[in-house]
Design an enzyme around this catalytic site. Structure first.
Site, mmCIF file in Angstrom:
data_model
loop_
_atom_site.group_PDB
_atom_site.id
_atom_site.type_symbol
_atom_site.label_atom_id
_atom_site.label_comp_id
_atom_site.label_asym_id
_atom_site.label_seq_id
_atom_site.Cartn_x
_atom_site.Cartn_y
_atom_site.Cartn_z
ATOM 1 N N ASP A 155 0.847 -1.195 0.000
ATOM 2 C CA ASP A 155 0.000 0.000 0.000
ATOM 3 C C ASP A 155 0.884 1.248 0.000
ATOM 4 O O ASP A 155 1.832 1.348 0.778
ATOM 5 C CB ASP A 155 -0.908 -0.009 1.227
ATOM 6 C CG ASP A 155 -2.016 1.030 1.145
ATOM 7 O OD1 ASP A 155 -1.681 2.234 1.047
ATOM 8 O OD2 ASP A 155 -3.189 0.648 1.180
ATOM 9 N N ARG B 216 -13.227 -1.161 8.926
ATOM 10 C CA ARG B 216 -12.594 -2.404 8.483
ATOM 11 C C ARG B 216 -11.072 -2.353 8.608
ATOM 12 O O ARG B 216 -10.454 -3.247 9.147
ATOM 13 C CB ARG B 216 -13.010 -2.697 7.030
ATOM 14 C CG ARG B 216 -12.416 -3.984 6.470
ATOM 15 C CD ARG B 216 -13.042 -4.358 5.134
ATOM 16 N NE ARG B 216 -12.369 -5.496 4.530
ATOM 17 C CZ ARG B 216 -12.574 -6.754 4.869
ATOM 18 N NH1 ARG B 216 -13.426 -7.044 5.840
ATOM 19 N NH2 ARG B 216 -11.925 -7.736 4.262
ATOM 20 N N ASP C 226 10.943 -16.813 38.463
ATOM 21 C CA ASP C 226 11.868 -17.291 37.449
ATOM 22 C C ASP C 226 13.041 -18.004 38.115
ATOM 23 O O ASP C 226 13.034 -18.239 39.323
ATOM 24 C CB ASP C 226 12.343 -16.133 36.574
ATOM 25 C CG ASP C 226 12.591 -16.597 35.157
ATOM 26 O OD1 ASP C 226 13.413 -17.503 34.976
ATOM 27 O OD2 ASP C 226 11.952 -16.078 34.233
ATOM 28 N N ARG D 180 15.886 -5.471 27.053
ATOM 29 C CA ARG D 180 14.722 -5.318 27.918
ATOM 30 C C ARG D 180 15.020 -5.742 29.353
ATOM 31 O O ARG D 180 14.710 -5.037 30.298
ATOM 32 C CB ARG D 180 13.549 -6.121 27.359
ATOM 33 C CG ARG D 180 12.260 -5.981 28.170
ATOM 34 C CD ARG D 180 11.086 -6.572 27.419
ATOM 35 N NE ARG D 180 9.880 -6.627 28.232
ATOM 36 C CZ ARG D 180 9.073 -5.591 28.457
ATOM 37 N NH1 ARG D 180 9.352 -4.421 27.932
ATOM 38 N NH2 ARG D 180 7.995 -5.732 29.200
ATOM 39 N N HIS E 72 41.804 19.911 51.763
ATOM 40 C CA HIS E 72 41.344 20.939 52.699
ATOM 41 C C HIS E 72 41.307 20.432 54.147
ATOM 42 O O HIS E 72 41.181 21.222 55.073
ATOM 43 C CB HIS E 72 39.983 21.504 52.269
ATOM 44 C CG HIS E 72 38.806 20.626 52.584
ATOM 45 N ND1 HIS E 72 38.233 19.792 51.655
ATOM 46 C CD2 HIS E 72 38.096 20.472 53.726
ATOM 47 C CE1 HIS E 72 37.208 19.165 52.210
ATOM 48 N NE2 HIS E 72 37.105 19.565 53.473
ATOM 49 N N ASP F 232 41.394 18.948 45.291
ATOM 50 C CA ASP F 232 41.148 18.675 46.707
ATOM 51 C C ASP F 232 41.326 17.197 47.025
ATOM 52 O O ASP F 232 40.423 16.527 47.521
ATOM 53 C CB ASP F 232 39.737 19.141 47.072
ATOM 54 C CG ASP F 232 39.507 19.194 48.580
ATOM 55 O OD1 ASP F 232 40.512 19.277 49.329
ATOM 56 O OD2 ASP F 232 38.337 19.159 48.998
ATOM 57 N N SER G 99 34.339 15.286 55.553
ATOM 58 C CA SER G 99 35.271 15.678 54.496
ATOM 59 C C SER G 99 36.427 14.697 54.390
ATOM 60 O O SER G 99 36.952 14.213 55.399
ATOM 61 C CB SER G 99 35.826 17.080 54.773
ATOM 62 O OG SER G 99 34.825 18.049 54.610
ATOM 63 N N GLY G 100 36.830 14.431 53.151
ATOM 64 C CA GLY G 100 37.938 13.513 52.909
ATOM 65 C C GLY G 100 37.543 12.060 52.900
ATOM 66 O O GLY G 100 38.324 11.192 52.510
#
Length: 809
Positions: free
Chosen positions: A161, A175, A424, A437, A620, A663, A758-759
């Site tokens: 088509d 249809r 599963d 998927r 720091h 740093d 920190s660190g």
């Protein structure tokens, strides 16, 4: 050896053809398709199996399965769109990509996609059905057009088509109708271009796009796939339109100029009274936040300025001030009319029986293995056997599904944790790779419960630094046990777990095999018949057996538990969500965490043990003095008071500051730490590796808790990594993040590192191992909304770390 010579004699053109043949198939690890019709072959490689499918004469081959250890190939006329697909380990399932394309070439006679609605939204009738419409003269049926792929009710064009693919409809009054399938050559986008698959690779400002699989000139965390292919403009993170990283070192990324399609955009099944998943389809009329603040109209810019406008985010239902989720947030939200509160989530009822968002559930006890089929597995693994990140169970992107918390309320389908809701063979998840998927997860069976598996194909651990681990532990001691999945096992065991003697790897009797020989894997120790793991099977060493009825089986090799980097003996709780707002850790579950103290014993910073005599921290933290004698390190403690018998104290021999103004700093201890179940190094990452956005990582420390409890005890919190591109948006940290830094946190706030942390380490879980990806550096406040924490990206410094350790050893 003969096979190797034959391969070397193959012309280069043939090798290129081989690559093209395999590239025609989309591959899924650990999948099995149910099909009554199939052909079986004995082949030595996956390429030979693909060729068998290409030349199959008994039927139209749409997919194949290859079992490497058994060297079996099954060609199949069906694919996952026609038949059920189950999860099964040790299988490679490959589908001919022609059957995955969702666009048409020309008039679409070769279209084999899954669109099954017409232009007006009517559902297609199955081609084999005679109701409600009987095909005229029975001309358009699977039997009359066997090559037209008239299975199911998918749009097709069997008669050429001129208007393209069509179908008979399930509407008795209509249809047939044509289907609205985008042309593959049509360079246009619907909505924000999330589904754009065109080939534009130049930005609106004229920059050439960088390939998605390249890390130069710009490092990034987006994983290449059939979707993020070549250097085409794409929209993987919910931006207003497609974009790409550029090849210009001075311009990290730029938007692409792609016209809007004239055809109708995909229709959304609107949810008017409740929300499923992340609420992206919610179109109800709630216009207040969870705390009761009124929502701002999306089309206005006061009091909050923003780009979430109806023009920028068409198709997202941004009318008036109703709560919506246009940009892949956890749930519907809105900007507020309160000038002091930029935005908040909304309290939209959840469709189904499960109240509230799934991420709010309390963390379960950590499990790092599963029993039986793993139906009861409640561990924290979020990675598949091939290294892909899991999609959230509540999300419908990139894969739509019905395995939701509402449908399976007892399956603990929180966040993107590996689970087995449908009974599963093992825990699994949908993946964030649009071309794959789902896959089985990278979870081992518990001791004495062995199962199949495949290797994790991505490497996150720096290869040169693996030498440091070899120096830590005696090779002789390791000879009778395995580290991790036993890929490095070179011990003498040569019997399977059922007591059957192993066949020599060089022998071809009683079982023939070509994939695993001393010649094909010269560095895997396969000179005799000892158990080995040449394919990095997640369940450990194995061998071909001398039993004619059992081709191969696993060997029972004990673990070298607790004596390899990043694998603590005490499994962490892995508290995800709310050190500010976190939870108290299980004692000694983060054995690389150190306390950096003044020479008088006062804790002030954190750090990470990366080798027996080396600690990584932040520059720091060393501002008060550059003299090693000013500091000391405490290891092996759970309390800040450090009064446990397991405590190890070390003075410092040397401070080494990071290059430039970065740093990061190395501390050399006066004497090596004693490695045991309470003191263990974290693994270092692969050079320049960029953690993918959304990856779940963890911060630990004794820092400021701001009244959330657990003071004086080691606390932990987990939150997702945020790509630098997103973190540098004006509403976040406004271009403050440099290339050698990374962001992590919840954009709504509530969990973060803080003063005193920190660190310390930011570790991410991969290959059943914790890898040090960040050093806690700075932030704008603690746990503030829209202000995630900033960490030094350790992968940018692996060469520097390695060279400094060698130079100063």
């Amino acid at each position: 050896f003969i096979h190797k010579l034959v391969l070397l004699s193959v012309p280069l053109s043939s090798l290129l053809v081989s690559a093209v043949v395999l590239d025609e198939y989309a591959k899924t690890e650990g999948a099995w398709i149910l099909s009554l019709v199939k052909r079986e072959y004995s082949v030595g490689t996956v390429l030979e199996c693909a060729i068998k499918c290409n030349i199959e004469t008994a039927f139209t081959c749409r997919s194949f399965m290859y079992i490497e250890k058994d060297q079996e190939c099954l060609t199949i006329p069906a694919n996952g769109k026609i038949e059920s697909v189950l999860r099964r380990t040790n299988i490679l399932f490959s589908v001919f990509t022609e059957y995955l394309m969702e666009c048409v070439n020309g008039i679409g006679m070769d279209y084999r996609g899954t669109k099954s609605k017409t232009n007006s939204g009517k559902t297609c009738q199955r081609w084999a059905s005679k109701y409600p419409h009987k095909p005229k003269y029975a001309l358009m049926t699977p039997s009359t057009h066997p090559k037209a792929d008239l299975e199911s009710n998918f749009c097709r064009n069997p008669d050429g088509d001129s208007k393209g693919p069509w179908c008979y409809t399930t509407d008795p009054d209509t249809r047939w109708e044509t289907c609205n399938v985008q042309n593959c050559s049509e360079e246009c986008m619907h909505c924000s271009g999330k589904n754009y698959r065109g080939k534009i690779s130049t930005t609106e400002n004229g920059y050439t796009c960088q390939h998605w699989n390249a890390q130069k000139p710009h490092n990034h965390g987006y994983i290449p796939s059939k979707y993020l292919e070549e250097n085409y403009c794409r929209n993987p993170d919910g931006d207003p339109r497609p974009w790409c990283f550029t090849t210009s070192p001075s311009k990290r990324w730029d938007f692409c100029s792609i016209p809007r399609c004239t055809s109708e955009p995909p229709r959304v099944v609107e949810e008017l009274t409740c929300a499923t998943g992340d609420g992206s389809a919610y179109r109800g009329t709630i216009g207040v936040t969870a705390s009761g603040k009124a929502c701002q109209v999306w089309a206005t810019q006061t009091p909050q300025q923003h780009n979430r406008t109806p023009d920028n985010y068409p198709c997202k239902g941004l009318e008036l001030n109703y709560c919506r989720n246009p940009d892949h947030e956890k749930m519907p939200w809105c900007f507020t009319t309160d000038p002091e509160t930029r935005w908040e989530y909304c309290k939209v009822p959840s469709c189904g029986d499960v109240p509230g968002p799934d991420y709010a559930a309390p963390p379960p006890a950590e499990e790092d293995c599963y029993v039986g089929d793993g139906t009861d597995y409640r561990g924290m693994v979020t990675e598949t056997i091939s290294g892909k990140r899991c999609q959230s169970w509540s999300s419908m992107t990139p894969h739509s599904h019905n395995k939701t918390p509402q449908v399976f309320p007892k399956a603990d389908l929180r966040r993107n944790l590996c689970r087995n809701p449908d009974g599963d063979r093992a825990p699994w998840c949908y993946t964030t790779d649009p071309s794959v998927r789902w896959e089985f997860c990278s979870v081992n069976r518990c001791k004495h419960f062995f199962g199949g598996g495949n290797s994790v194909q991505h490497s996150f651990i720096h290869p040169t630094l693996s030498m440091l681990r070899e120096e830590m532990f005696s090779v002789d001691w390791l000879s009778d046990c395995k580290v991790g999945n036993g890929g490095t096992y070179r011990g003498p065991t040569s019997m399977t777990m059922l007591g059957v003697t192993c066949q020599s790897w060089s022998a071809q009797s009683p079982h023939q095999h070509a994939s695993f020989t001393p010649e094909s894997h010269p560095d895997k120790g396969m000179e005799s018949n000892n158990c080995r793991n040449p394919d990095n099977d997640v369940n450990g060493p194995w061998c071909y057996t001398t039993d004619r009825n059992q081709k191969w089986d696993y060997c029972q090799i004990p673990d070298c538990a607790g004596l390899t980097c990043g694998q603590p003996v005490t499994k962490p709780r892995r508290c995800f969500g709310r050190i500010v707002g976190g939870c108290v850790s299980k004692p000694h579950s983060w054995p690389w965490q150190i306390s950096l103290r003044t020479n008088t014993g006062v804790h002030f910073c954190g750090g990470t043990l990366i080798a027996p005599q080396w600690v990584l921290t932040a520059v720091h933290c060393l501002e008060s003095s550059k003299r090693p004698s000013a500091y000391m390190v405490v290891l092996g403690t759970h309390t800040e008071g450090a009064n446990e018998p397991s405590k190890q104290e070390r003075k410092l021999e040397k401070l080494i500051l990071g290059p430039g103004e970065t740093d990061i700093a190395l501390l050399k201890l006066e004497s090596p730490a004693i490695i045991n179940d309470k003191v263990l190094p974290a693994c270092l990452p692969e050079k320049d590796y960029v953690v993918p956005p959304g990856t779940e990582c963890y911060v630990t420390g004794w820092g400021e808790t701001q009244g959330t409890g657990g003071e004086g005890l080691l606390k932990e919190t987990g939150f997702p990594v945020i790509e630098n591109k997103v973190c540098n948006r004006p509403a976040y940290l406004n271009n403050r993040i440099k290339d050698h830094e990374m962001c992590a946190g919840n954009i709504e706030g509530g969990a973060d590192s803080c003063q005193g942390d920190s660190g310390g380490p930011l570790v991410c879980h991969a290959q059943n191992t914790f890898v040090l990806q960040g050093v806690t550096s700075w932030g704008l406040g603690c746990a503030n909304a829209m202000k995630p924490g900033v960490y030094v990206r350790v992968s940018k410094f692996t060469d520097w770390i390695n060279s400094q350790i060698k130079m100063n050893s």
